[in-house]
Design an enzyme around this catalytic site. Structure first.
Site, short mmCIF file in Angstrom:
data_model
loop_
_atom_site.label_atom_id
_atom_site.label_comp_id
_atom_site.label_asym_id
_atom_site.label_seq_id
_atom_site.Cartn_x
_atom_site.Cartn_y
_atom_site.Cartn_z
N SER A 180 0.81 -1.21 0.00
CA SER A 180 0.00 0.00 0.00
C SER A 180 0.85 1.27 0.00
CB SER A 180 -0.90 0.00 1.24
OG SER A 180 -1.58 1.23 1.39
N TYR A 188 -1.90 5.60 -4.46
CA TYR A 188 -2.89 6.66 -4.36
C TYR A 188 -2.29 7.93 -4.95
CZ TYR A 188 -5.84 4.09 -0.99
OH TYR A 188 -6.67 3.17 -0.39
N THR A 238 -5.30 2.84 -7.18
CA THR A 238 -6.64 2.78 -6.63
C THR A 238 -7.42 4.01 -7.09
OG1 THR A 238 -6.00 1.49 -4.69
CG2 THR A 238 -8.01 2.80 -4.51
N LYS A 268 -7.37 -0.23 -9.83
CA LYS A 268 -8.06 -0.98 -8.78
C LYS A 268 -9.33 -0.23 -8.38
CE LYS A 268 -7.47 -2.81 -4.08
NZ LYS A 268 -8.43 -1.93 -3.36
#
Length: 366
Positions: A119, A141, A167, A238
């Site tokens: 992440s 992100y 994402t 995603k």
């Protein structure tokens, strides 16, 4: 901080036989607010609950008398050979439940030959994680400034990461009511080591803090095109649920998409990914990579997802439950259990290889 990491198991109990056993016991191994943050979905948990129960809408149709002399569960994805189609999803702040956090998860992925996605909100450095597991992927992100986004990409590239997973479905967090009611807050010792908290958005007096504030820096298709120009790494999107968005990603030259509703943590009442995967596969054809995320808890779920068109699946919460209970050992055991259940399903459904798993092996429940 000892409260967060105490009483971890050094041996797996004999009655831990499925991911459901880990889920039932996990809340005894972490503070209640942390458990609510991890286990909870958005708003009323409808999407969260539907993700799990929607897999029951399909039943398996076995094929018999097939040769298993050349059997295996390997898959090819974006040019990489994966030992099996079960991927550790990107989960933020893994040091919430174990002091080693993402480092322990990486060790478990290495031990079980599992692909890992790290992440943006990792609580351990990208480079250190990359030393524990081969060719991890990086979940990205977009940041408020493109230079900040590009810096994250360069750090992942320098650390040997082999793909990006952007994402796109949560430019703003959903309603996390369970976590709010439990009083969850990140402890001072747990933070995202590569990003800083963004300042509150600046808006005019008559503007919406959501629509004109937080959404002002949300990424667009133009930003995805910009990212493609900045890196040679294959890029997944995603958080795709519609055939339109999947087709647009394919037309843009992306590597694939993750069919996901963010584990039911973004907008409640979203469609379950397992209900969308077949239509998306039909829209993009057979050569575009599709990963299914959200709700996978058993090897039969993996089988059903692949039969409906997925190339692989991701699991998120089970990683955190295994990590909370027994660290790297717990994560490895969760991945091992799921892989063995999947391979047992392959055997009993008469599918010696992943390629043999097709829509002919499932039927909609009456």
């Amino acid at each position: 901080m000892d409260f967060f990491y105490s009483h971890k198991l050094s041996r797996i109990p004999a009655d831990f036989l499925s991911l459901a056993d880990y889920e039932r016991q996990a809340q005894d191994f972490m503070p209640h607010p942390v458990y609510e943050y991890i286990a909870g979905g958005a708003d009323r948990d409808q999407a969260l609950n539907n993700n799990r129960t929607s897999f029951d809408d399909w039943q398996i149709l076995p094929s018999v008398l097939n040769s298993f002399r050349q059997a295996n569960s390997t898959v090819q994805l974006i040019g990489q050979a994966l030992a099996h189609p079960i991927i550790a999803a990107p989960v933020a702040y893994q040091r919430l439940v174990h002091n080693e956090g993402e480092l322990a998860t990486a060790q478990a992925c290495t031990a079980t030959e599992s692909q890992m996605v790290v992440s943006t909100l990792t609580s351990q450095p990208l480079a250190a994680i990359g030393e524990q597991v081969a060719s991890p992927w990086f979940q990205l992100y977009f940041q408020a400034q493109k230079q900040q986004t590009l810096q994250l990409v360069r750090q992942a590239e320098d650390a040997g990461y082999s793909a990006l997973m952007v994402t796109v479905d949560v430019p703003i967090n959903g309603l996390r009511i369970r976590a709010q009611k439990a009083g969850f807050a990140l402890p001072p010792a747990v933070r995202a080591v590569h990003v800083s908290d963004a300042p509150p958005p600046l808006i005019e007096a008559n503007q919406s803090v959501i629509l004109n504030g937080y959404m002002a820096h949300s990424p667009s298709w133009d930003d995805i095109a910009w990212l493609q120009q900045q890196t040679q790494l294959p890029i997944f999107l995603k958080g795709i649920l519609s055939t339109h968005d999947a087709s647009r990603a394919q037309q843009a030259g992306l590597a694939g998409v993750v069919v996901s509703n963010h584990g039911g943590r973004s907008l409640d009442c979203l469609a379950s990914p397992i209900h969308q995967i077949a239509a998306i596969r039909a829209a993009v054809g057979g050569d575009f990579s599709l990963i299914l995320d959200s709700g996978v808890r058993h090897g039969t779920d993996v089988f059903k997802a692949l039969a409906l068109g997925a190339n692989a699946v991701m699991i998120g919460r089970p990683i955190m439950y295994g990590l909370a209970i027994a660290g790297a050992l717990g994560v490895a055991h969760c991945l091992k259990l799921l892989r063995e259940e999947f391979e047992l399903t392959m055997a009993l459904a008469g599918c010696p290889t992943v390629e043999a798993i097709t829509a002919s092996h499932i039927t909609r429940r009456p």
